[in-house]
Motif scaffolding. Structure first.
Motif, PDB file in Angstrom:
ATOM      1  N   LYS A 188      27.473 -49.668  17.123  1.00 47.77           N
ATOM      2  CA  LYS A 188      27.792 -49.417  18.533  1.00 47.77           C
ATOM      3  C   LYS A 188      27.362 -48.054  19.044  1.00 47.77           C
ATOM      4  O   LYS A 188      27.248 -47.859  20.251  1.00 47.77           O
ATOM      5  N   ALA A 189      27.188 -47.081  18.142  1.00 48.78           N
ATOM      6  CA  ALA A 189      26.946 -45.712  18.614  1.00 48.78           C
ATOM      7  C   ALA A 189      26.224 -44.898  17.543  1.00 48.78           C
ATOM      8  O   ALA A 189      26.062 -45.343  16.402  1.00 48.78           O
ATOM      9  N   THR A 190      25.791 -43.697  17.944  1.00 47.67           N
ATOM     10  CA  THR A 190      25.175 -42.746  17.031  1.00 47.67           C
ATOM     11  C   THR A 190      25.971 -41.444  17.079  1.00 47.67           C
ATOM     12  O   THR A 190      26.340 -40.978  18.156  1.00 47.67           O
ATOM     13  N   TYR A 191      26.249 -40.879  15.895  1.00 53.83           N
ATOM     14  CA  TYR A 191      27.042 -39.650  15.796  1.00 53.83           C
ATOM     15  C   TYR A 191      26.274 -38.602  15.002  1.00 53.83           C
ATOM     16  O   TYR A 191      25.548 -38.928  14.063  1.00 53.83           O
ATOM     17  N   GLU A 192      26.485 -37.346  15.375  1.00 51.72           N
ATOM     18  CA  GLU A 192      26.034 -36.225  14.557  1.00 51.72           C
ATOM     19  C   GLU A 192      27.269 -35.556  13.969  1.00 51.72           C
ATOM     20  O   GLU A 192      28.265 -35.368  14.673  1.00 51.72           O
ATOM     21  N   THR A 193      27.190 -35.198  12.688  1.00 48.97           N
ATOM     22  CA  THR A 193      28.361 -34.605  12.041  1.00 48.97           C
ATOM     23  C   THR A 193      27.935 -33.615  10.962  1.00 48.97           C
ATOM     24  O   THR A 193      26.855 -33.746  10.376  1.00 48.97           O
ATOM     25  N   LYS A 194      28.804 -32.646  10.706  1.00 48.88           N
ATOM     26  CA  LYS A 194      28.529 -31.671   9.641  1.00 48.88           C
ATOM     27  C   LYS A 194      28.866 -32.237   8.268  1.00 48.88           C
ATOM     28  O   LYS A 194      28.287 -31.824   7.269  1.00 48.88           O
ATOM     29  N   LEU A 195      29.823 -33.171   8.222  1.00 50.23           N
ATOM     30  CA  LEU A 195      30.256 -33.697   6.926  1.00 50.23           C
ATOM     31  C   LEU A 195      30.691 -35.154   7.066  1.00 50.23           C
ATOM     32  O   LEU A 195      31.443 -35.502   7.980  1.00 50.23           O
ATOM     33  N   VAL A 196      30.232 -35.984   6.135  1.00 50.19           N
ATOM     34  CA  VAL A 196      30.665 -37.379   6.053  1.00 50.19           C
ATOM     35  C   VAL A 196      31.639 -37.504   4.878  1.00 50.19           C
ATOM     36  O   VAL A 196      31.323 -37.066   3.759  1.00 50.19           O
ATOM     37  N   ILE A 197      32.803 -38.089   5.131  1.00 50.03           N
ATOM     38  CA  ILE A 197      33.749 -38.401   4.053  1.00 50.03           C
ATOM     39  C   ILE A 197      33.862 -39.919   3.978  1.00 50.03           C
ATOM     40  O   ILE A 197      34.229 -40.575   4.953  1.00 50.03           O
ATOM     41  N   ASN A 198      33.525 -40.439   2.815  1.00 44.80           N
ATOM     42  CA  ASN A 198      33.451 -41.886   2.614  1.00 44.80           C
ATOM     43  C   ASN A 198      34.721 -42.372   1.905  1.00 44.80           C
ATOM     44  O   ASN A 198      34.951 -42.057   0.743  1.00 44.80           O
ATOM     45  N   CYS A 199      35.545 -43.130   2.640  1.00 39.39           N
ATOM     46  CA  CYS A 199      36.746 -43.757   2.077  1.00 39.39           C
ATOM     47  C   CYS A 199      36.676 -45.255   2.364  1.00 39.39           C
ATOM     48  O   CYS A 199      37.635 -45.866   2.855  1.00 39.39           O
ATOM     49  N   ALA A 200      35.515 -45.833   2.080  1.00 35.76           N
ATOM     50  CA  ALA A 200      35.230 -47.206   2.514  1.00 35.76           C
ATOM     51  C   ALA A 200      35.671 -48.279   1.529  1.00 35.76           C
ATOM     52  O   ALA A 200      35.305 -49.446   1.691  1.00 35.76           O
ATOM     53  N   GLY A 201      36.419 -47.900   0.492  1.00 38.71           N
ATOM     54  CA  GLY A 201      37.034 -48.899  -0.369  1.00 38.71           C
ATOM     55  C   GLY A 201      36.057 -49.842  -1.023  1.00 38.71           C
ATOM     56  O   GLY A 201      35.239 -49.453  -1.865  1.00 38.71           O
TER      57      GLY A 201
END
Length: 398
Positions: A188-201
């Motif tokens: 749905k969208a595009t994001y810019e971020t300094k850090l990705v934290i993956n808690c995707a199980g």
């Protein structure tokens, strides 16, 4: 641009989000969840047990986070009026051959700082659970029951109060790490971020792979746990929680009886390979995901090692009679007609290339990401502690 994006709206993702905002309210934090509700998978399909930290190797991430997380969870629930009950449980050795492992559990519990553990004779077991059968047992007073979906909803509420953002119904499809920022693409969208934290199980390995070029050394193997419910007229057979002595070589606790915080008794789960990562029914099959599991060299080694145990679990999955027989080891009076089909859950169990079923929590880091890649039980009990561990890793980068 947002400072931190957390992928996954289960209990670990929300606890991590909350702990970051508690410590650093000025950081912008967005949680992305692909489903239209929170706690839709592992968190919303578990048995609702507050684990004491009995089973885990002293000093391991599971042991330290479970014990710290246990007290953090109780404190949070007291403060936020989330109902729970510390009802205790008994662990039962049904045959003399299981007594050495029961003694090992007792010693491990003491090493992990559990107070009030008590060895039980047959007579003492019957005082606590009159219908149980066993040669020896152990009382674990710290164990409790709770609704983890309610806990998640409260985490989300407190996170939003601190200015956090949760976006539901957004599935992450691509992550492009850059020199200073990562680009996270959803459907749905595009994001810019300094850090990705993956808690995707159940998809944590897939998301972890998106954050790096080198192939990661593990894969999530989905194991479905199927439950039965006990008919109301037979619920008197179980007062609280009754567990067997677990197989020390297999990362599952065996079929057991659990009183639920909203009423009723569950019996189970077994542990069978799911042919789809979110395959809650026997008929749920995703050919691509099934092939990925069966072709993974680590899984092939697991299958070669545990084929006998696995066949027994599959047999119990398709035979209510066999499932009942396993339950009768603990409560001989339980009959097949006393059981009605209950729910199921899928455990995201990481497996490495050597055929090791990871027994501990696993957190993989890159320059722009932190990936929580193995957080099955007792992750719900441990959630605030895991969240604190991950948030400290994250905040050290800001």
């Amino acid at each position: 641009m947002t400072d931190i994006i957390i992928i996954g709206g289960g209990i670990v993702g929300l606890a991590t989000a909350l702990q970051i905002k508690r410590q650093r309210p000025g950081l912008s934090v967005t949680v992305l969840e692909k489903e239209n509700r929170l706690a839709a998978h592992q968190t919303g399909h578990n048995s609702g047990v507050i684990h004491s930290g009995l089973y885990y190797k002293p000093g391991s991430l599971k042991a330290t986070n479970c014990i710290r997380g246990y007290w953090m969870l109780l404190e949070f629930c007291e403060k936020e009026n989330v109902p729970y009950e510390l009802c205790g449980k008994i662990v039962v050795a049904t045959k003399p051959a299981e007594i050495p492992q029961l003694n090992n559990l007792y010693e491990r519990g003491q090493q992990n700082g559990l107070e009030g553990l008590k060895k039980l004779t047959q007579a003492e077991m019957h005082e606590i659970e009159p219908h149980v059968r066993g040669v020896e047992g152990m009382w674990v007073p710290q164990t409790g029951i709770i609704d983890y979906v309610q806990v998640c909803e409260k985490y989300a509420e407190k996170f939003r109060e601190l200015g956090g953002e949760i976006r539901l119904g957004e599935k992450v499809t691509q992550i492009t790490p850059g020199n200073t920022l990562s680009v996270v693409l959803t459907d749905k969208a595009t994001y810019e971020t300094k850090l990705v934290i993956n808690c995707a199980g159940l998809y944590s390995d897939k998301i972890a792979q998106l954050t790096q070029r080198e192939p990661i050394n593990l894969r999530i193997i989905p194991f479905r746990g199927e439950y039965f419910k006990i008919r109301p007229e037979k619920q008197y057979l179980v007062r609280n929680l009754i567990y067997p002595v677990p197989d020390p070589n297999f990362p599952f606790l065996g079929v057991h009886f659990t009183r639920m915080v909203h009423g009723g008794i569950e019996a189970g789960p077994n542990a069978v390979l799911a042919f789809q990562r979110e395959g809650y029914r026997k008929s749920d099959i995703n050919l691509k995901e099934m092939y990925e599991t069966l072709s993974w060299s680590g899984f092939q080694k697991v299958a070669a090692k545990y084929w006998e145990t696995g066949l027994g679990e599959m047999y119990r999955s398709f035979s209510k009679t066999a499932f009942t027989k396993a339950l009768q080891e603990l409560i001989p009076e339980i009959q097949e007609d006393d059981l009605v089909e209950g729910g199921s859950g899928v455990r995201a169990q990481a497996c490495d290339r050597t055929g090791g079923l990871l027994d501990d929590f696993a957190i993989l880091e890159t320059e722009r990401s932190i990936n929580v890649c193995n957080a099955p039980s007792p992750a719900a009990t441990s959630s605030l502690s895991i969240g604190l561990t991950v948030s400290e890793k994250a905040l050290s980068r800001f």
